[in-house]
Design a protein around this motif. Sequence first.
Motif, mmCIF file in Angstrom:
data_model
loop_
_atom_site.group_PDB
_atom_site.id
_atom_site.type_symbol
_atom_site.label_atom_id
_atom_site.label_comp_id
_atom_site.label_asym_id
_atom_site.label_seq_id
_atom_site.Cartn_x
_atom_site.Cartn_y
_atom_site.Cartn_z
ATOM 1 N N LYS A 96 0.893 -1.346 -0.158
ATOM 2 C CA LYS A 96 0.177 -0.257 -0.091
ATOM 3 C C LYS A 96 0.760 1.307 0.116
ATOM 4 O O LYS A 96 1.841 1.311 0.594
ATOM 5 C CB LYS A 96 -0.914 0.166 1.128
ATOM 6 C CG LYS A 96 -1.868 -0.801 1.030
ATOM 7 C CD LYS A 96 -3.040 -0.633 2.045
ATOM 8 C CE LYS A 96 -4.420 -1.462 1.932
ATOM 9 N NZ LYS A 96 -5.531 -1.063 2.808
ATOM 10 N N PRO A 99 -3.071 4.446 2.352
ATOM 11 C CA PRO A 99 -4.277 3.867 2.716
ATOM 12 C C PRO A 99 -5.388 4.958 2.809
ATOM 13 O O PRO A 99 -5.089 6.133 2.932
ATOM 14 C CB PRO A 99 -4.135 3.548 4.185
ATOM 15 C CG PRO A 99 -2.887 4.294 4.737
ATOM 16 C CD PRO A 99 -1.949 4.467 3.518
ATOM 17 N N ASP A 107 -7.754 4.097 -1.653
ATOM 18 C CA ASP A 107 -6.612 3.195 -1.552
ATOM 19 C C ASP A 107 -5.836 3.409 -2.700
ATOM 20 O O ASP A 107 -6.216 3.258 -3.716
ATOM 21 C CB ASP A 107 -6.924 1.913 -1.300
ATOM 22 C CG ASP A 107 -7.489 1.656 0.147
ATOM 23 O OD1 ASP A 107 -7.137 2.440 0.942
ATOM 24 O OD2 ASP A 107 -8.169 0.688 0.414
#
Length: 174
Positions: A96, A99, A107
């Motif tokens: 990621k 987030p 995202d």
Amino acid sequence: MLNLILATALTSAGAACPQQVVDRLDDLYRWHLAAQADQHRGDLTLQKQTFTPELYDQLHRAWDLDPRVDRAFLDFVVFSGTQVTTFGADVIGCHKLYPAANGFFPDVIAASVAVQTGLRGRASERPQQLSYRLIRSDNGWVISDLVYNHQNGTSSSLSGLLRLILSTASNSRN
């Protein structure tokens, strides 16, 4: 022959990658390999849902450039960052980048992809390392950019290259 390439190259899933990300990238490379086997670049409109609207618009305009008229064109294979044949691709991992924050921002994930390329039916020993940037949207995960990690330590992005190509084409028309 294509079925063998697809069976061996598109089956591995990257660690910590959402299945939807792996599926999205597998579908993209399946389409790319099929078009390549037919000796053409492919109908990009079939992949419209794969990209963010902004990236798709840039890519579609560059896809349609004619070097004789526009003095610019896509002179590389977008999905490998090379000018040679693509044999397959493996999603090798994800992480990621951003987030979702209180629902204000989507995202964002980076998916590392190893792309096997080569000449005359032989894949090179070292795959091309690409990093896809994907954003979670109403359509699932969509590609917002692609980073080419060149072996000399530099990198470039698809969006940056497309801006340059489209700017050159626009300037040639003036």
